[in-house]
Design an enzyme around this catalytic site. Structure first.
Site, PDB file in Angstrom:
ATOM      1  N   THR A  14       0.712  -1.351  -0.209  1.00 16.47           N
ATOM      2  CA  THR A  14       0.211  -0.098  -0.096  1.00 16.47           C
ATOM      3  C   THR A  14       0.857   1.240   0.083  1.00 16.47           C
ATOM      4  O   THR A  14       2.131   1.340   0.316  1.00 16.47           O
ATOM      5  CB  THR A  14      -0.962   0.208   1.289  1.00 16.47           C
ATOM      6  OG1 THR A  14      -0.205  -0.019   2.235  1.00 16.47           O
ATOM      7  CG2 THR A  14      -1.921  -1.261   1.242  1.00 16.47           C
ATOM      8  N   ASP A  15       0.189   2.159  -0.319  1.00 20.90           N
ATOM      9  CA  ASP A  15       1.004   3.858  -0.410  1.00 20.90           C
ATOM     10  C   ASP A  15       0.543   4.552   0.853  1.00 20.90           C
ATOM     11  O   ASP A  15      -0.253   3.766   1.750  1.00 20.90           O
ATOM     12  CB  ASP A  15       0.607   4.339  -1.618  1.00 20.90           C
ATOM     13  CG  ASP A  15      -0.830   4.675  -1.730  1.00 20.90           C
ATOM     14  OD1 ASP A  15      -1.815   4.502  -0.877  1.00 20.90           O
ATOM     15  OD2 ASP A  15      -1.546   5.047  -3.050  1.00 20.90           O
ATOM     16  N   LEU A  16       0.913   5.622   0.784  1.00 15.73           N
ATOM     17  CA  LEU A  16       0.468   6.464   2.228  1.00 15.73           C
ATOM     18  C   LEU A  16      -1.025   6.631   2.447  1.00 15.73           C
ATOM     19  O   LEU A  16      -1.600   6.736   3.558  1.00 15.73           O
ATOM     20  CB  LEU A  16       1.106   7.923   2.083  1.00 15.73           C
ATOM     21  CG  LEU A  16       0.989   8.968   3.179  1.00 15.73           C
ATOM     22  CD1 LEU A  16       1.982   8.461   4.425  1.00 15.73           C
ATOM     23  CD2 LEU A  16       1.567  10.167   2.810  1.00 15.73           C
TER      24      LEU A  16
END
Length: 130
Positions: A14-16
């Site tokens: 996942t990203d931020l």
């Protein structure tokens, strides 16, 4: 025939924002395609060492429809759509239950050790059911 490959979304995917980083979908579909080929009886390392043949992605057409999130259980559905000479066309979708999140068409080519495109041998076609 549709090959199904399960994937669980981990924190590292996942990203931020807490959704799957866009490039990771390409990793998911690569794993699914490689598993499909292996389960069809093709050993890609043996093919490289014995015949000097490898597969390479030539083109990716990807559509991102909805985000996958941390801990989602996904299914990568892979279907070999077409085979012509040296080329394989795969259709791959990433599903969360009945919901399609990502859809792609992947063109894969067969190359020799010199990096030249070559026709797929008959035994590979037979292994893939074509």
């Amino acid at each position: 025939m549709v090959h199904e490959f399960p994937v669980r979304v981990y924190y590292e995917d996942t990203d931020l924002a807490g959704i799957v980083y866009y490039a990771n979908y390409l990793k998911f579909i690569e794993r699914a395609r490689s598993t499909m080929v292996r389960e069809a009886g093709l050993d890609q390392m043996a093919l490289k060492e014995g015949a000097g043949l490898v597969f390479a992605v030539r083109h990716v057409d990807a559509t991102y429809l909805r985000p996958a999130k941390l801990d989602d259980a996904l299914i990568i559905a892979t279907k070999l759509q077409q085979l012509s000479g040296a080329k394989l066309l795969f259709e791959q979708d990433v599903m969360r239950g009945e919901e399609m999140l990502f859809s792609s068409k992947i063109t894969v080519i067969c190359m020799n050790a010199a990096g030249r495109v070559v026709r797929l041998p008959a035994e590979i076609r037979a292994s893939l059911g074509l």
